[in-house]
Design a protein around this motif. Structure first.
Motif, mmCIF file in Angstrom:
data_model
loop_
_atom_site.group_PDB
_atom_site.id
_atom_site.type_symbol
_atom_site.label_atom_id
_atom_site.label_comp_id
_atom_site.label_asym_id
_atom_site.label_seq_id
_atom_site.Cartn_x
_atom_site.Cartn_y
_atom_site.Cartn_z
ATOM 1 N N LEU A 44 0.934 -1.274 0.002
ATOM 2 C CA LEU A 44 0.032 -0.024 0.024
ATOM 3 C C LEU A 44 0.978 1.260 0.065
ATOM 4 C CD1 LEU A 44 -3.013 1.062 -0.086
ATOM 5 C CD2 LEU A 44 -2.828 1.248 2.658
ATOM 6 N N LEU A 45 1.383 1.566 -1.041
ATOM 7 C CA LEU A 45 2.378 2.583 -1.216
ATOM 8 C C LEU A 45 1.726 3.873 -1.088
ATOM 9 C CD1 LEU A 45 4.755 1.158 -4.245
ATOM 10 C CD2 LEU A 45 4.855 0.949 -1.975
ATOM 11 N N ASP A 46 2.516 4.739 -0.421
ATOM 12 C CA ASP A 46 2.167 6.212 -0.206
ATOM 13 C C ASP A 46 3.053 7.042 -1.199
ATOM 14 O OD1 ASP A 46 1.905 8.846 0.513
ATOM 15 O OD2 ASP A 46 2.073 8.305 2.790
ATOM 16 N N GLU A 47 2.674 7.678 -2.048
ATOM 17 C CA GLU A 47 3.322 8.413 -3.080
ATOM 18 C C GLU A 47 4.319 9.293 -2.334
ATOM 19 O OE1 GLU A 47 4.060 8.118 -6.375
ATOM 20 O OE2 GLU A 47 3.218 6.089 -6.247
ATOM 21 N N SER A 48 4.069 9.900 -1.280
ATOM 22 C CA SER A 48 4.588 10.897 -0.442
ATOM 23 C C SER A 48 5.911 10.410 0.167
ATOM 24 C CB SER A 48 3.898 11.755 0.532
ATOM 25 O OG SER A 48 3.463 10.962 1.666
ATOM 26 N N GLN A 49 6.102 9.141 0.127
ATOM 27 C CA GLN A 49 7.338 8.504 0.680
ATOM 28 C C GLN A 49 7.755 7.308 -0.154
ATOM 29 O OE1 GLN A 49 7.015 6.844 4.590
ATOM 30 N NE2 GLN A 49 4.847 5.729 4.238
ATOM 31 N N THR A 50 7.716 7.598 -1.389
ATOM 32 C CA THR A 50 8.189 6.402 -2.366
ATOM 33 C C THR A 50 8.711 7.264 -3.713
ATOM 34 O OG1 THR A 50 5.967 5.240 -2.030
ATOM 35 C CG2 THR A 50 7.222 4.584 -3.786
ATOM 36 N N HIS A 51 9.697 6.555 -4.204
ATOM 37 C CA HIS A 51 10.568 7.000 -5.502
ATOM 38 C C HIS A 51 11.405 8.281 -4.899
ATOM 39 C CE1 HIS A 51 7.734 4.285 -7.214
ATOM 40 N NE2 HIS A 51 6.722 5.097 -7.398
ATOM 41 N N GLY A 52 11.594 9.086 -6.118
ATOM 42 C CA GLY A 52 12.524 10.297 -5.757
ATOM 43 C C GLY A 52 13.809 10.091 -7.057
ATOM 44 N N ASP A 53 14.153 11.530 -7.360
ATOM 45 C CA ASP A 53 15.422 11.640 -8.245
ATOM 46 C C ASP A 53 16.480 11.040 -7.589
ATOM 47 O OD1 ASP A 53 13.485 12.734 -10.007
ATOM 48 O OD2 ASP A 53 14.060 14.699 -9.493
ATOM 49 N N VAL A 54 16.973 11.558 -6.473
ATOM 50 C CA VAL A 54 18.047 11.035 -5.812
ATOM 51 C C VAL A 54 18.005 10.749 -4.300
ATOM 52 C CG1 VAL A 54 20.369 11.834 -5.135
ATOM 53 C CG2 VAL A 54 19.165 13.037 -7.086
ATOM 54 N N LEU A 55 18.648 9.742 -3.964
ATOM 55 C CA LEU A 55 18.472 9.090 -2.624
ATOM 56 C C LEU A 55 19.989 9.422 -2.037
ATOM 57 C CD1 LEU A 55 17.197 7.314 -0.423
ATOM 58 C CD2 LEU A 55 18.680 5.411 -1.392
ATOM 59 N N ILE A 56 19.891 10.201 -0.808
ATOM 60 C CA ILE A 56 20.966 10.466 0.083
ATOM 61 C C ILE A 56 20.961 9.659 1.080
ATOM 62 C CG2 ILE A 56 22.349 12.174 1.098
ATOM 63 C CD1 ILE A 56 22.238 12.449 -1.645
ATOM 64 N N TYR A 57 21.891 8.687 1.352
ATOM 65 C CA TYR A 57 21.861 7.564 2.398
ATOM 66 C C TYR A 57 23.140 7.894 3.329
ATOM 67 C CZ TYR A 57 21.269 2.505 3.488
ATOM 68 O OH TYR A 57 20.936 1.258 4.082
ATOM 69 N N LEU A 58 22.709 8.315 4.702
ATOM 70 C CA LEU A 58 23.546 8.710 5.635
ATOM 71 C C LEU A 58 23.651 7.762 6.725
ATOM 72 C CD1 LEU A 58 22.246 12.351 5.813
ATOM 73 C CD2 LEU A 58 24.230 11.460 4.379
ATOM 74 N N GLU A 59 24.800 7.234 7.254
ATOM 75 C CA GLU A 59 25.101 6.520 8.343
ATOM 76 C C GLU A 59 26.027 6.845 9.419
ATOM 77 O OE1 GLU A 59 24.936 1.941 7.054
ATOM 78 O OE2 GLU A 59 26.174 2.940 5.645
ATOM 79 N N SER A 60 25.607 6.901 10.660
ATOM 80 C CA SER A 60 26.540 7.186 11.579
ATOM 81 C C SER A 60 26.152 6.976 13.089
ATOM 82 C CB SER A 60 26.426 8.882 11.575
ATOM 83 O OG SER A 60 27.298 9.463 12.707
ATOM 84 N N ASP A 61 27.133 6.855 13.832
ATOM 85 C CA ASP A 61 26.523 6.608 15.289
ATOM 86 C C ASP A 61 26.208 7.711 16.102
ATOM 87 O OD1 ASP A 61 27.679 3.846 14.843
ATOM 88 O OD2 ASP A 61 29.738 4.367 15.557
ATOM 89 N N SER A 62 26.133 8.964 15.400
ATOM 90 C CA SER A 62 25.928 10.114 16.084
ATOM 91 C C SER A 62 24.510 10.789 15.477
ATOM 92 C CB SER A 62 26.945 11.012 15.836
ATOM 93 O OG SER A 62 26.630 12.425 16.331
#
Length: 285
Positions: free
Chosen positions: A45-63
């Motif tokens: 049940l995909l919500d368009e407002s939180q699906t797809h996108g031109d660019v994905l920025i994926y951030l990882e940190s312990d902080s």
């Protein structure tokens, strides 16, 4: 683009980039061969407002503060970008065991045992190589799938631990239902009627032949947005979307776990190869 993101990096934060199919609207001949908008699968049940996108920025940190600082810096150096959706995650009991990254999900099960335990196996499953029919610039990159999966934890917790383990197909700590240790591969062929491991259990449907696991690498996170909205940010990487994620997802149709989970967002993205040569191809000056 990547130069701008590099300027935004802060100590202790890993930043990676993924490109959605819509990014290639003006350079469609350079689009990776299998990249497309993520389709609706059975039960989604995909919500368009939180699906797809031109660019994905994926951030990882312990902080957490480091993540917030990195996000602010990226948006400041890329002022034309508009955030489409955002979700924060965490990995409970995150650890390395036998070369595999493991974590406990909101259903109380440790996951990650199906991942490869050597760098060579990771590359074999996840990295695009010459001869796949992909654009030359994409060789060395990887297809990434993100799925925001909401868990019905209240309903799940009403079941006994034994029932939960039969639905998943493993003990909570990872041991197989037939007694096989978690670091070994069970022989499902010796249990053709599902007496030890039910035929509709999650792990048996996802990987019916444990000696030939699905060609993908998982790196998922739990999330909790309060008000009962918690679950898993499923993330996996593969060199071939059809052989990897899509084959597994279609096998899971009808699994006994289905009534406890609902996918509400995410998308398909392509992670470019290391270096900046791809920028010169996709965004010539």
């Amino acid at each position: 683009m990547r130069e701008g993101i590099s300027q935004a990096r802060v100590a202790g934060v890993s930043v990676s980039l993924g490109l959605g199919s819509s990014f290639f609207s003006e350079v469609h001949t350079l689009r990776p061969r299998q990249l497309k908008p993520m389709p609706n699968f059975s039960g989604d049940l995909l919500d368009e407002s939180q699906t797809h996108g031109d660019v994905l920025i994926y951030l990882e940190s312990d902080s957490i503060s480091g993540l917030e600082d990195a996000e602010r810096r990226i948006l400041s150096v890329m002022p034309a970008w508009r955030r489409r959706w955002r979700i924060g995650g965490f990995r409970k009991e995150n650890r390395i065991q036998e070369g595999k990254w493991l974590a406990r999900n909101p259903f109380h099960f440790t996951e990650g045992f199906g991942n490869p335990d050597t760098e060579r196996e990771v590359v074999d499953r996840a990295v695009v190589v010459p001869g796949q029919g992909e654009p030359a610039w994409a060789e060395g990159g990887s297809y990434q799938v993100i799925r925001i999966v909401r868990f019905a934890t209240d309903l799940w917790d009403r079941d006994s631990v034994d029932e939960q383990e039969r639905i998943i197909g493993r003990r909570r700590e990872g041991r197989w239902l037939d007694g096989t240790p978690e670091e070994e591969q069970p022989n499902f062929a010796a249990d053709p009627h599902g007496k030890a491991t039910p035929l509709d259990s999650h792990v048996r449907l996802a990987a019916p032949d444990r000696r030939n696991p699905p060609p993908m690498v998982r790196r998922s996170y739990s999330y909790d947005r309060a008000d009962g909205d918690s679950g898993l940010i499923f993330s996996c990487f593969q060199r071939d979307l059809v052989q990897g994620f899509e084959t597994v997802q279609r096998r899971l149709e009808g699994e006994s776990l289905a009534k406890y989970v609902l996918t509400t967002g995410g998308g398909y993205f392509f992670v470019p190869p290391p270096g900046d040569s791809w920028i010169e191809v996709l965004l010539p000056s």
